[in-house]
Design a protein around this motif. Sequence first.
Motif, PDB file in Angstrom:
ATOM      1  N   SER A  45       0.735  -1.412   0.085  1.00  0.00           N
ATOM      2  CA  SER A  45       0.091   0.078  -0.087  1.00  0.00           C
ATOM      3  C   SER A  45       0.939   1.363   0.016  1.00  0.00           C
ATOM      4  N   GLY A  46       2.140   1.124   0.319  1.00  0.00           N
ATOM      5  CA  GLY A  46       3.010   2.395   0.460  1.00  0.00           C
ATOM      6  C   GLY A  46       4.085   2.333  -0.667  1.00  0.00           C
ATOM      7  N   SER A  47       3.595   1.329  -1.698  1.00  0.00           N
ATOM      8  CA  SER A  47       4.638   1.381  -2.822  1.00  0.00           C
ATOM      9  C   SER A  47       4.320   2.795  -3.661  1.00  0.00           C
ATOM     10  N   ARG A  48       5.371   3.126  -4.353  1.00  0.00           N
ATOM     11  CA  ARG A  48       5.241   4.021  -5.378  1.00  0.00           C
ATOM     12  C   ARG A  48       4.016   3.804  -6.392  1.00  0.00           C
ATOM     13  N   GLU A  49       3.955   2.777  -6.867  1.00  0.00           N
ATOM     14  CA  GLU A  49       2.795   2.291  -7.670  1.00  0.00           C
ATOM     15  C   GLU A  49       1.500   2.456  -7.075  1.00  0.00           C
ATOM     16  N   ALA A  50       1.245   1.918  -5.997  1.00  0.00           N
ATOM     17  CA  ALA A  50      -0.100   2.072  -5.157  1.00  0.00           C
ATOM     18  C   ALA A  50      -0.436   3.496  -4.631  1.00  0.00           C
ATOM     19  N   VAL A  51       0.604   4.093  -4.552  1.00  0.00           N
ATOM     20  CA  VAL A  51       0.357   5.729  -4.021  1.00  0.00           C
ATOM     21  C   VAL A  51      -0.033   6.445  -5.413  1.00  0.00           C
ATOM     22  N   GLU A  52       0.620   6.088  -6.669  1.00  0.00           N
ATOM     23  CA  GLU A  52       0.363   6.732  -7.969  1.00  0.00           C
ATOM     24  C   GLU A  52      -1.016   6.425  -8.244  1.00  0.00           C
ATOM     25  N   ARG A  53      -1.389   5.257  -7.978  1.00  0.00           N
ATOM     26  CA  ARG A  53      -2.917   4.788  -8.260  1.00  0.00           C
ATOM     27  C   ARG A  53      -3.786   5.692  -7.571  1.00  0.00           C
ATOM     28  N   LEU A  54      -3.894   5.696  -6.349  1.00  0.00           N
ATOM     29  CA  LEU A  54      -4.636   6.423  -5.388  1.00  0.00           C
ATOM     30  C   LEU A  54      -4.561   8.175  -5.654  1.00  0.00           C
ATOM     31  N   VAL A  55      -3.555   8.637  -6.060  1.00  0.00           N
ATOM     32  CA  VAL A  55      -3.395  10.010  -6.443  1.00  0.00           C
ATOM     33  C   VAL A  55      -3.885  10.345  -7.273  1.00  0.00           C
ATOM     34  N   ARG A  56      -4.075   9.388  -8.359  1.00  0.00           N
ATOM     35  CA  ARG A  56      -4.808   9.448  -9.806  1.00  0.00           C
ATOM     36  C   ARG A  56      -6.120   8.943  -9.928  1.00  0.00           C
ATOM     37  N   GLU A  57      -6.633   8.605  -8.950  1.00  0.00           N
ATOM     38  CA  GLU A  57      -7.881   8.007  -8.917  1.00  0.00           C
ATOM     39  C   GLU A  57      -8.997   9.001  -9.088  1.00  0.00           C
ATOM     40  N   HIS A  58      -8.870  10.016  -8.714  1.00  0.00           N
ATOM     41  CA  HIS A  58     -10.069  10.950  -8.748  1.00  0.00           C
ATOM     42  C   HIS A  58      -9.321  12.565  -8.788  1.00  0.00           C
ATOM     43  N   PRO A  59     -10.066  13.420  -9.279  1.00  0.00           N
ATOM     44  CA  PRO A  59      -9.520  14.791  -9.325  1.00  0.00           C
ATOM     45  C   PRO A  59      -9.115  15.786  -8.322  1.00  0.00           C
ATOM     46  N   VAL A  60      -9.695  15.209  -7.123  1.00  0.00           N
ATOM     47  CA  VAL A  60      -9.278  15.768  -5.809  1.00  0.00           C
ATOM     48  C   VAL A  60      -9.328  14.450  -4.742  1.00  0.00           C
ATOM     49  N   VAL A  61      -8.053  14.460  -4.401  1.00  0.00           N
ATOM     50  CA  VAL A  61      -7.675  13.457  -3.417  1.00  0.00           C
ATOM     51  C   VAL A  61      -6.748  14.013  -2.203  1.00  0.00           C
ATOM     52  N   VAL A  62      -7.283  13.776  -1.023  1.00  0.00           N
ATOM     53  CA  VAL A  62      -6.760  14.153   0.278  1.00  0.00           C
ATOM     54  C   VAL A  62      -6.369  12.917   1.218  1.00  0.00           C
ATOM     55  N   PHE A  63      -5.037  13.027   1.371  1.00  0.00           N
ATOM     56  CA  PHE A  63      -4.492  12.035   2.276  1.00  0.00           C
ATOM     57  C   PHE A  63      -4.423  12.716   3.744  1.00  0.00           C
ATOM     58  N   MET A  64      -5.232  12.300   4.894  1.00  0.00           N
ATOM     59  CA  MET A  64      -5.334  12.780   6.014  1.00  0.00           C
ATOM     60  C   MET A  64      -5.407  11.696   7.338  1.00  0.00           C
TER      61      MET A  64
END
Length: 163
Positions: A45-64
């Motif tokens: 879940s912390g791999s660069r590829e996994a994070v990249e997918r999360l960041v690009r999954e939606h126009p607005v993404v917040v890690f909180m």
Amino acid sequence: MSRVVCAAWRLGAAAVRGRAVRPLSQATTGDAEGGGAQGGGGSGSGSREAVERLVREHPVVVFMKGSPAQPLCGFSNAVVQILRLHGVEDYRAHDVLQDPDLRQGIKNYSNWPTIPQVYLNGEFVGGCDILLQMHQNGDLVEELKKLGIRSALLDAEKDQDKK
């Protein structure tokens, strides 16, 4: 509490007093992997590829820390309030407290040491302080417009002009 957080709290309180609060969409850290709330076993879940997918999954993404309905730190709450003030309802929020690998992975991905982190259209914007600054100087309205999101503040200004 810092001046930034105090200003954001006041901003959020004014937003709640000034208009109805709408529910925000939420996602857990495991949604993009198809796993549960804990993610796909944690190690990936912390791999660069996994994070990249999360960041690009939606126009607005917040890690909180926490969720939009229940932020678990003042800075995360301030980001939620700023988005709420602009009428941004549809965004993905990932609770980094649920997944230590994601928490470190997002910091590595952005080369930014703190949470929350905001991404617009896959691009890292910054944390609470930068989002607040963008709100204050009008840049957030413009960035949201690029995503096809009309800031609720524009409607509020129009209503104020009519009075």
